[in-house]
Enzyme design. Structure first.
Site, PDB file in Angstrom:
ATOM      1  CB  SER A 185      -4.296  -6.510   4.700  1.00 36.05           C
ATOM      2  OG  SER A 185      -3.968  -5.253   4.189  1.00 36.05           O
ATOM      3  CE  LYS A 234     -12.036  -7.515   1.815  1.00 36.01           C
ATOM      4  NZ  LYS A 234     -10.852  -6.787   1.375  1.00 36.01           N
ATOM      5  NE  ARG A 292      -3.044  -7.190  -4.378  1.00 36.59           N
ATOM      6  CZ  ARG A 292      -3.851  -7.331  -3.339  1.00 36.59           C
ATOM      7  NH1 ARG A 292      -3.346  -7.636  -2.173  1.00 36.59           N
ATOM      8  NH2 ARG A 292      -5.140  -7.178  -3.461  1.00 36.59           N
ATOM      9  CG  HIS A 352      -1.938  -1.001   1.347  1.00 35.62           C
ATOM     10  ND1 HIS A 352      -2.104  -1.799   2.456  1.00 35.62           N
ATOM     11  CD2 HIS A 352      -2.894  -1.394   0.478  1.00 35.62           C
ATOM     12  CE1 HIS A 352      -3.126  -2.619   2.264  1.00 35.62           C
ATOM     13  NE2 HIS A 352      -3.620  -2.413   1.071  1.00 35.62           N
TER      14      HIS A 352
HETATM   15  P1  ADP Z   1      -9.747  -3.743  -0.530  1.00 36.50           P
HETATM   16  O1  ADP Z   1     -10.460  -4.262   0.673  1.00 36.50           O
HETATM   17  O2  ADP Z   1     -10.488  -2.669  -1.277  1.00 36.50           O
HETATM   18  O3  ADP Z   1      -9.143  -4.804  -1.427  1.00 36.50           O
HETATM   19  P2  ADP Z   1      -7.088  -3.302   0.401  1.00 36.50           P
HETATM   20  O4  ADP Z   1      -6.739  -2.521   1.601  1.00 36.50           O
HETATM   21  O5  ADP Z   1      -6.828  -4.764   0.429  1.00 36.50           O
HETATM   22  O6  ADP Z   1      -8.567  -2.940   0.104  1.00 36.50           O
HETATM   23  O7  ADP Z   1      -6.376  -2.692  -0.871  1.00 36.50           O
HETATM   24  C1  ADP Z   1      -6.541  -1.363  -1.275  1.00 36.50           C
HETATM   25  C2  ADP Z   1      -5.878  -1.153  -2.619  1.00 36.50           C
HETATM   26  O8  ADP Z   1      -4.497  -1.433  -2.526  1.00 36.50           O
HETATM   27  C3  ADP Z   1      -6.395  -2.061  -3.742  1.00 36.50           C
HETATM   28  O9  ADP Z   1      -6.378  -1.327  -4.937  1.00 36.50           O
HETATM   29  C4  ADP Z   1      -5.383  -3.168  -3.783  1.00 36.50           C
HETATM   30  O10 ADP Z   1      -5.321  -3.761  -5.066  1.00 36.50           O
HETATM   31  C5  ADP Z   1      -4.117  -2.403  -3.487  1.00 36.50           C
HETATM   32  N1  ADP Z   1      -3.071  -3.238  -2.906  1.00 36.50           N
HETATM   33  C6  ADP Z   1      -3.170  -4.072  -1.853  1.00 36.50           C
HETATM   34  N2  ADP Z   1      -2.006  -4.714  -1.621  1.00 36.50           N
HETATM   35  C7  ADP Z   1      -1.130  -4.259  -2.568  1.00 36.50           C
HETATM   36  C8  ADP Z   1       0.234  -4.560  -2.912  1.00 36.50           C
HETATM   37  N3  ADP Z   1       0.916  -5.468  -2.228  1.00 36.50           N
HETATM   38  N4  ADP Z   1       0.771  -3.906  -3.946  1.00 36.50           N
HETATM   39  C9  ADP Z   1       0.053  -3.011  -4.649  1.00 36.50           C
HETATM   40  N5  ADP Z   1      -1.230  -2.711  -4.414  1.00 36.50           N
HETATM   41  C10 ADP Z   1      -1.821  -3.312  -3.386  1.00 36.50           C
END
Ligand code: ADP
Length: 163
Positions: free
Chosen positions: A128, A41, A90, A17
């Site tokens: 996460s 979730k 990703r 992130h």
């Molecule tokens: P959501 O619940 O909307 O998936 P996340 O917090 O998991 O929210 O992710 C928010 C954003 O960050 C999404 O666009 C996700 O694709 C991106 N993201 C999550 N992990 C990574 C990573 N390791 N590298 C790049 N982008 C990421």
């Protein structure tokens, strides 16, 4: 002035992130990190804890702020005066869902566009959920999150058997 929103659960914020935040903050005048409040979730961290961690991790970025939202992202975007939504990609597995969301949002609000940043390869496997799973089994997450998030995770998991 270009204002963008980077929405997500951030439960917790990972180095993946942060990479997307640093890169997108360099492209716009102001970036709002929007923490989703009503999450299907069930999150490990409260919204306040997630905001606190994001603020700590992004304190070096002067054009970044952190807010929460519930309801439709597009309504939040309009209310904040943002014209861009940032999402991270990703792998191909992210693509189908993200494309559907971006196209739907564009129908709902033609003035707001979604841009995708492809992940830095070293974080392409990182989520996460994986971080929580590793931490839940007592594993080392220092490669995946900031030291502050690592500390918060240890405190949160104290006294629990698994996540
Ligand atoms: P959501 O619940 O909307 O998936 P996340 O917090 O998991 O929210 O992710 C928010 C954003 O960050 C999404 O666009 C996700 O694709 C991106 N993201 C999550 N992990 C990574 C990573 N390791 N590298 C790049 N982008 C990421």
């Amino acid at each position: 002035m270009t204002k963008a929103i980077y929405p997500g659960s951030f439960d917790p914020i990972t180095n993946g992130h942060t990479d997307i935040i640093e890169r997108s903050a360099g492209m716009v005048d102001h970036l709002i990190i929007a923490v989703l409040k009503n999450n299907a979730k069930s999150p490990l961290f409260t919204v306040d804890e997630r905001i606190e961690m994001i603020k700590k991790v992004t304190s070096h970025l002067k054009n970044v702020s952190v807010e929460t939202f519930d309801g439709l992202l597009i309504d939040f975007a309009k209310k904040s005066g943002a014209s861009v939504i940032v999402r991270g990609l990703r792998a191909v597995t992210d693509f189908e869902y993200e494309l559907q969301m971006a196209q739907t949002n564009r129908v709902l609000a033609p003035s707001v566009d979604t841009i995708f940043l492809t992940t830095n390869l070293k974080y392409s496997y990182l989520s996460s959920s994986i971080v929580k799973e590793i931490a839940g089994y007592g594993g080392d997450i220092s490669e995946f999150v900031s030291p502050y998030v690592e500390k918060m995770m240890k405190e949160k998991l104290k006294g629990r058997d698994t996540v």
